[in-house]
Write a protein that holds these residues in place. Structure first.
Motif, short mmCIF file in Angstrom:
data_model
loop_
_atom_site.label_atom_id
_atom_site.label_comp_id
_atom_site.label_asym_id
_atom_site.label_seq_id
_atom_site.Cartn_x
_atom_site.Cartn_y
_atom_site.Cartn_z
N GLY A 155 2.07 -0.58 5.17
CA GLY A 155 1.58 -1.77 5.72
C GLY A 155 0.19 -1.78 5.31
O GLY A 155 -0.18 -2.74 4.52
N ALA A 156 -0.81 -1.09 5.89
CA ALA A 156 -2.31 -1.13 5.65
C ALA A 156 -2.46 -0.74 4.08
O ALA A 156 -1.69 0.13 3.64
CB ALA A 156 -3.19 -0.52 6.46
N GLU A 157 -3.52 -1.39 3.54
CA GLU A 157 -3.84 -1.14 2.09
C GLU A 157 -4.82 -0.01 2.03
O GLU A 157 -6.01 -0.03 2.18
CB GLU A 157 -4.46 -2.49 1.51
N ASP A 158 -4.16 1.05 2.09
CA ASP A 158 -4.85 2.28 2.15
C ASP A 158 -4.23 3.74 1.53
O ASP A 158 -2.75 3.36 1.03
CB ASP A 158 -5.35 2.87 3.39
N ASP A 159 -4.64 4.59 1.15
CA ASP A 159 -4.32 5.77 0.45
C ASP A 159 -2.89 6.33 1.46
O ASP A 159 -2.02 6.89 0.67
CB ASP A 159 -5.08 7.08 0.06
N LEU A 160 -2.94 6.24 2.77
CA LEU A 160 -1.92 6.89 3.28
C LEU A 160 -0.54 5.85 3.08
O LEU A 160 0.44 6.44 2.78
CB LEU A 160 -2.16 6.49 4.86
N THR A 161 -0.74 4.51 3.04
CA THR A 161 0.37 3.56 2.67
C THR A 161 0.98 3.93 1.15
O THR A 161 1.99 4.25 1.04
CB THR A 161 0.14 2.10 2.85
#
Length: 280
Positions: free
Chosen positions: A152-158
Motif C-alpha cells: 500500500g504505502a510507497e516504501d521498501d516494505l511494500t
C-alpha cells in the motif's frame, strides 16, 4: 513526565532506604526510555529477585536485548517468560519472540509466535513477518493474504512484500495477479535489485499473457531497456520486445527494434524476414 527532575530525586535515595528498590526501578525505567541500555540493564538485573519487580525486570531485560539485536538472548530467555505472562505483556513478548526467530531465519518458530499475536493488533510489520515466513516455508497460498496486507504505502516494505507476493502467485500459476504484484515491486527508489528483477518478470508475464496485453508488454520491456541498458537480460528482453511488436501488428516498430540488435542469430533473422513481409 518530567524524567530529568524525577531522576534527580530518585538518585538521592540511599541504598539502605526501604524506598531504594522502588527508586531503582524508576531510575532503570528512565534509562530504558532514554535508550541508555547499559544503565538500564544494570538496574533491572538487580531487581530480578526483588518484589514487586520480579516479574517486570526480566521483561525489560528481554526488550533491551531485542532492541540491541541480541536475538539469541531473546529466544533463550523468552520461552519461560511467555509461559508466565498475560495481557499486554504477553502480547508484547510473543511479538518480540516472533521477530527474533524471524531475524534468525527460523521461520517455523516465527509463525508459531506471530499466530499468538492478537489479530486486531496485526500491522504491516507483523503481516510481513507472517507472510514472508510462510513464503520461505513454500506455503505460497497461505503467504498471499498477509503479504497483500503489507502492500500500500510507497516504501521498501511494500516493494519487498509485493515482490514475494508476485513470486507466490507465479508459483500458484496465477500469472495476472503475479504481473500486478511485480508491477508494484518494480518501482524505482528503494531496493534496486528487487526493482530490476520485478520489472523483468513483469515484462515476461505481460508478454506471456498475450491477447490485448502485447502493447502493455511493449511499454514494460521498453522501460526495462531504458532503465537497465547494460543488463545481462537485455538480449532476452529485446527478443520479447520484437515478438510483442510483431503480435501487436506494429511492424514499423518491430522492424526498427530488430535492426538495432547486434549480431542477430537465425531466429532473429527469421523474425526480421516475417516482419518485413508484413510491413510491406
Amino acid at each position: 513526565g518530567d524524567y530529568s527532575a524525577s531522576l534527580e530525586h530518585f538518585q538521592r535515595i540511599s541504598r539502605q532506604s526501604d524506598y531504594y528498590p522502588h527508586a531503582l526501578y524508576y531510575i532503570s525505567y528512565i534509562a530504558y526510555v532514554n535508550e541508555e541500555f547499559d544503565a538500564a540493564t544494570d538496574g533491572f538485573k538487580q531487581l530480578v529477585d526483588v518484589e514487586p519487580y520480579r516479574g517486570l525486570a526480566p521483561f525489560y531485560l528481554i526488550q533491551i536485548e531485542y532492541r540491541r539485536g541480541n536475538y539469541d538472548y531473546v529466544v533463550e530467555s523468552g520461552e519461560q517468560l511467555v509461559n508466565a505472562a498475560n495481557g499486554e505483556v504477553y502480547d508484547d513478548l510473543v511479538r518480540v519472540m516472533a521477530e527474533a526467530y524471524f531475524a534468525k531465519r527460523d521461520y517455523s518458530q516465527a509463525i508459531r509466535y506471530i499466530k499468538q499475536y492478537p489479530k486486531e493488533k496485526m500491522g504491516r510489520q507483523e503481516n510481513y513477518i507472517k507472510g514472508y515466513s510462510l513464503y520461505r516455508m513454500a506455503r505460497y497460498r497461505d503467504a498471499v493474504e498477509p503479504l497483500k496486507r503489507v502492500c500500500g504505502a510507497e516504501d521498501d516494505l511494500t516493494q519487498n512484500a509485493s515482490y514475494h507476493l508476485g513470486d507466490s502467485y507465479l508459483r500458484l500459476g496465477d500469472k495476472p495477479h503475479a504481473a500486478d504484484a511485480f508491477a508494484m515491486a518494480s518501482v524505482d527508489g528503494f531496493n534496486g535489485d528487487i526493482a530490476q528483477d520485478a520489472l523483468l518478470n513483469y515484462g515476461r508475464l505481460k508478454y506471456e499473457l498475450g491477447g490485448g496485453m502485447f502493447n502493455e508488454a511493449v511499454n514494460v520491456l521498453q522501460e526495462y531497456l531504458r532503465r537497465y541498458p547494460h543488463s545481462t537480460y537485455c538480449s532476452e528482453v529485446k527478443e520479447l520486445l520484437i515478438a510483442s511488436y510483431y503480435n501487436s501488428k506494429n511492424y514499423d516498430a518491430a522492424y526498427a527494434a530488430i535492426k538495432e540488435i547486434p549480431n542477430p542469430d537465425r531466429d532473429v533473422k527469421e523474425a526480421l524476414q516475417r516482419v518485413t513481409l508484413f510491413r510491406a
